[in-house]
Each structure stands twice: as C-alpha cells, then as structure tokens.
Write an enzyme that holds these catalytic residues in place. Structure first.
Site, PDB file in Angstrom:
ATOM      1  N   ARG A   1      -3.601  -9.977   4.891  1.00 16.91           N
ATOM      2  CA  ARG A   1      -3.941 -10.026   3.457  1.00 16.91           C
ATOM      3  C   ARG A   1      -2.690  -9.581   2.686  1.00 16.91           C
ATOM      4  NH1 ARG A   1      -6.187  -6.730  -0.499  1.00 16.91           N
ATOM      5  NH2 ARG A   1      -7.750  -7.740  -1.807  1.00 16.91           N
TER       6      ARG A   1
ATOM      7  N   LYS B   1       0.819  -1.226   0.000  1.00 18.96           N
ATOM      8  CA  LYS B   1       0.000   0.000   0.000  1.00 18.96           C
ATOM      9  C   LYS B   1       0.851   1.274   0.000  1.00 18.96           C
ATOM     10  CE  LYS B   1      -4.401  -1.890   1.318  1.00 18.96           C
ATOM     11  NZ  LYS B   1      -5.463  -2.052   2.295  1.00 18.96           N
TER      12      LYS B   1
HETATM   13  C1  9MG Z   1     -10.180  -5.628  -0.939  1.00 14.29           C
HETATM   14  N1  9MG Z   1      -9.211  -5.046  -0.035  1.00 14.29           N
HETATM   15  C2  9MG Z   1      -8.208  -4.183  -0.355  1.00 14.29           C
HETATM   16  N2  9MG Z   1      -7.527  -3.839   0.745  1.00 14.29           N
HETATM   17  C3  9MG Z   1      -8.113  -4.499   1.771  1.00 14.29           C
HETATM   18  C4  9MG Z   1      -7.883  -4.549   3.153  1.00 14.29           C
HETATM   19  O1  9MG Z   1      -6.923  -3.825   3.728  1.00 14.29           O
HETATM   20  N3  9MG Z   1      -8.668  -5.327   3.911  1.00 14.29           N
HETATM   21  C5  9MG Z   1      -9.684  -6.044   3.343  1.00 14.29           C
HETATM   22  N4  9MG Z   1     -10.439  -6.803   4.163  1.00 14.29           N
HETATM   23  N5  9MG Z   1      -9.948  -6.030   2.043  1.00 14.29           N
HETATM   24  C6  9MG Z   1      -9.182  -5.260   1.275  1.00 14.29           C
END
Ligand code: 9MG
Length: 273
Positions: free
Chosen positions: A251, A217
């Site tokens: 994630r 990010k």
């Molecule tokens: C779809 N998506 C993109 N970034 C995300 C994040 O930080 N958390 C979750 N749950 N979904 C995300």
C-alpha cells in the site's frame, strides 16, 4: 472492476486515495471527485493494481466520523474512479453500511483496519462475497500509540491474524478471499515495526497473501529524520524489504516509484526460484 484472483504473479501496488480532510499525509487533496478521479487515473497509468479509497482517517489520534459523513465522502469518489479506471477499488472502512454501499457503487475489496471485529462486519463481508484485507491493530486509533506491548511482536500479530482468519471462515468468508496485514504503525512502537518487518516471513504460515503499508509512516521518519514529504526513499526501501520477506501487495502513496522498485525486487525473486 472485480478482482479476479488474489494470486498476484508479481508484487502489486495498492495506491492510496484518502478522501479525508485530516489524513496524515494527503489530507484534503482528494475530497473533490474530479481531483480524486485524476489521481486514480495517474495511479493506474503508473502501474497500480488496486486503488484504496478511505473516508475516515486512521492516523493516531484521528477524530471519528459519522457513517453518513463517511458515505458522503467515499461514494461519489468510488463512482467517479470506477467509471474512469479499469482497476479494482478497495474500500478502507470498518462500517458494514459503508462496506455494502461502497460495493454497490463499484468497490471490489474491503480493507478493514479492525479486521472485521466490529458489529455486523463479518456478516457484511460474507454476504458481499468480496475479498477482504484483515489488518492487525493493538488498541484503537485514538490511543493505540500509548505504550503498546507485545511478548513477541511477529508471533503475537500472526496469532491474532490466524484467529481472525478462522472467524472469517466460520462466518462463511471463502479462504481464497482473505488477505492479511500486520498493520505497521497501528499500536506498535518504532522498535516493534522494525522487528515486525525483519520477521514478516512468519506471517507466511497463515497461507494468505500479505499486504504491507509502510509508505510515509512515522517509523520511517524516526529512522531517517525526514518529515512526511521526504520519506519516499525510505518508503521504497521498506516496500522492497517487505516484498523480499513475503509481502505480495504494498500500500503506497507514490505509485510509480514503488512499482519500479518492486519490478526490480520481483525480477530478482523470480530468478532465484
Ligand atoms: C487504511 N490504512 C492505513 N494504513 C494501512 C495499512 O498499513 N494497511 C491497511 N490495510 N490499511 C491501512
């Protein structure tokens, strides 16, 4: 494959599989179900615990897609991945019809960046009886990075998620099917993201598993000066800090490296109990 429990014995990795032409980091690579299946197989071999499939980009400024377009993108991929790997699939969507169809085609978890605030979303998840990840976002993807504001970011995010958990339970979603996520990068400045990560433990007050997505990010780009393809070390550092501060699910785009890093973090955490 259904998810047996949300109580992961060690920190788990959710591998990202974007089925979009315009996602901020892997846009266009996995639109083809065969390419998507291969990527899912790689992520499974690398130790992912969940595969997150999404057909609509949620990056700042992203265009909306129609429900039909989203279905056309994700359903063939869910089917292909479900047939190939023995892992639960989460569907990254906020649309009730996509939630229902995705689950009918093999998805086992709903990942909603709008925390089920859309019309019919609470009822859909209650009826489907699947786990759900409720994510915090201030504003909407198109404009969320225009001057976000908090009194205290960790306290405000925790209060929002507590209210969403209460709404879910009132709508009939079982307490033990709820995951919470502070939504790094969603309506937050870089300073907010850093402060939120430093104070992530506050979310433990909710008594739910915490999922964190910081992989690649822009905050990590801001901190390191690296472009999107060179943020793996920063993503790993953020993942380890998140786990040490209470996250149970990370994630991530680069599964193998993240799994290895979390093995180290998990072992240290276990031995300090
Ligand atoms: C779809 N998506 C993109 N970034 C995300 C994040 O930080 N958390 C979750 N749950 N979904 C995300």
């Amino acid at each position: 494959m259904r998810l047996a429990t949300l109580n992961f014995p060690s920190p788990a990795v959710m591998g990202v599989l974007n089925v979009t032409p315009d996602s901020f980091s892997d846009g266009g690579q996995f639109l083809d179900p065969v390419a998507a299946r291969r990527q899912a197989e790689r992520m499974a071999a690398d130790g992912a615990a969940i595969i997150d499939i999404g057909g609509e980009s949620t990056r700042p400024g992203a265009d909306e897609v129609s429900e039909q377009e989203e279905l056309d993108r994700v359903l063939p991929v869910i089917e292909a991945v479900n047939a190939a790997v023995e892992l639960p699939i989460s569907i990254d969507t906020s649309t009730p019809k996509v939630m229902r169809e995705a689950v009918a085609h093999g998805a086992a978890i709903v990942n909603d960046v709008y925390a089920l605030q859309g019309t019919g979303a609470l009822a859909a998840v209650a009826e489907l009886e699947v786990p759900v990840c409720l994510m915090h976002m201030q504003g909407l993807p198109r404009t969320m990075q225009q001057d976000p504001h908090y009194d205290d970011v960790a306290t405000d995010v925790t209060a929002f998620l507590a209210a969403r958990v209460a709404e879910c339970v009132a709508a009939g979603i079982a307490e033990d099917r709820i995951i919470v996520d502070p939504g790094f990068g969603f309506g937050k400045t870089h300073a907010h993201n850093v402060e939120l990560l430093a104070n992530l433990r506050q979310l433990q007050d909710l008594g739910k598993p915490i999922l964190v997505g910081l992989s690649r990010k822009s905050t990590l780009g801001e901190l390191t000066g690296r472009n999107i393809d060179s943020r793996l070390p920063a993503s790993i550092a953020a993942a380890v800090i998140a786990v040490l501060h209470g996250a149970r699910i990370i994630r991530a785009h680069e599964v193998q490296e993240t799994v290895d890093a979390l093995k180290v973090a998990g072992a240290v955490m276990d031995s300090s109990l």
